[in-house]
Design an enzyme around this catalytic site. Structure first.
Site, PDB file in Angstrom:
ATOM      1  N   HIS A  77      35.133  46.086  26.840  1.00 18.05           N
ATOM      2  CA  HIS A  77      34.389  46.118  28.131  1.00 18.05           C
ATOM      3  C   HIS A  77      34.109  47.917  28.370  1.00 18.05           C
ATOM      4  CE1 HIS A  77      35.271  41.727  29.557  1.00 18.05           C
ATOM      5  NE2 HIS A  77      34.440  41.842  28.521  1.00 18.05           N
ATOM      6  N   GLU A  79      34.646  49.566  31.098  1.00 15.24           N
ATOM      7  CA  GLU A  79      35.677  50.174  31.834  1.00 15.24           C
ATOM      8  C   GLU A  79      36.695  50.538  30.993  1.00 15.24           C
ATOM      9  OE1 GLU A  79      34.417  46.995  32.105  1.00 15.24           O
ATOM     10  OE2 GLU A  79      34.917  46.140  34.081  1.00 15.24           O
ATOM     11  N   CYS A 102      36.800  42.636  34.952  1.00 16.83           N
ATOM     12  CA  CYS A 102      37.469  41.519  34.605  1.00 16.83           C
ATOM     13  C   CYS A 102      39.107  41.665  34.845  1.00 16.83           C
ATOM     14  CB  CYS A 102      37.220  40.771  33.341  1.00 16.83           C
ATOM     15  SG  CYS A 102      37.940  41.732  31.887  1.00 16.83           S
ATOM     16  N   CYS A 105      40.468  44.185  32.226  1.00 18.27           N
ATOM     17  CA  CYS A 105      40.347  45.436  32.646  1.00 18.27           C
ATOM     18  C   CYS A 105      40.815  46.020  33.665  1.00 18.27           C
ATOM     19  CB  CYS A 105      38.670  45.826  32.941  1.00 18.27           C
ATOM     20  SG  CYS A 105      37.652  45.490  31.540  1.00 18.27           S
TER      21      CYS A 105
HETATM   22 ZN   LIG Z   1      36.671  43.733  31.569  1.00 18.10          ZN
END
Ligand SMILES: [Zn+2]
Length: 158
Positions: A77, A79, A102, A105
């Site tokens: 992801h 981040e 999420c 993260c």
């Molecule tokens: Zn994430």
């Protein structure tokens, strides 16, 4: 008199997150992130993508099918990439991200010492991943606020 229509810090950093998202190879979801210090210096940027060295053309990008046929076990992801792309400390930093983080993260955000999240979309607010994320972020006092659009339209001719 100084120029009046310059962009705010929030617009500047969310703009960089949005521009970073344009690097994503994912045809369904493009997310960008920008991490800044307390004195508004850019520390890192990231977008969602396959791990470095994993061939974008051979990795699956599907959202459906058996787990190994989907992108989900593989994609990093935005981040997480932004956190891992930074060699120095992110302590006390602020994360701009185009989609609410999420739970996976959120763990990395907390462990890295980031203290504030400015997010744009929260379209998965009802998902268990987002609920778990908010539970952890709330418990440790990471401030989360939704980006307030100024409605400004900036065109970049690239
Ligand atoms: Zn994430």
């Amino acid at each position: 008199m100084k120029r009046q229509d310059y962009i705010s810090w929030d617009e500047y950093f969310m703009g960089i997150a949005l521009l970073s998202a344009q690097r994503s190879k994912d045809s369904n979801t493009q997310v960008g992130a920008c991490i800044v210090s307390q004195d508004n210096k850019i520390l890192s940027v990231g977008y969602n993508g396959m791990p470095t060295g994993c061939d974008d053309d051979r990795m699956p990008w599907s959202r459906e099918g058996s787990k190994l046929e989907t992108k989900y076990p593989f994609v990093c992801h935005a981040e997480l990439n932004a956190i891992l792309n930074r060699e120095g400390s992110l302590k006390g930093g602020r994360l701009y991200v185009t989609l609410f983080p999420c739970n996976e993260c959120a763990k990395a955000i907390i462990q890295s010492g980031i203290r504030e999240i400015v997010y744009m979309s929260d379209k998965y607010a009802d998902s268990e991943e987002t609920q778990a994320s908010k539970l952890m972020l709330g418990m440790v006092g990471v401030k989360c606020r939704q980006y307030e659009s100024a409605g400004r339209d900036i065109t970049l001719e690239l």
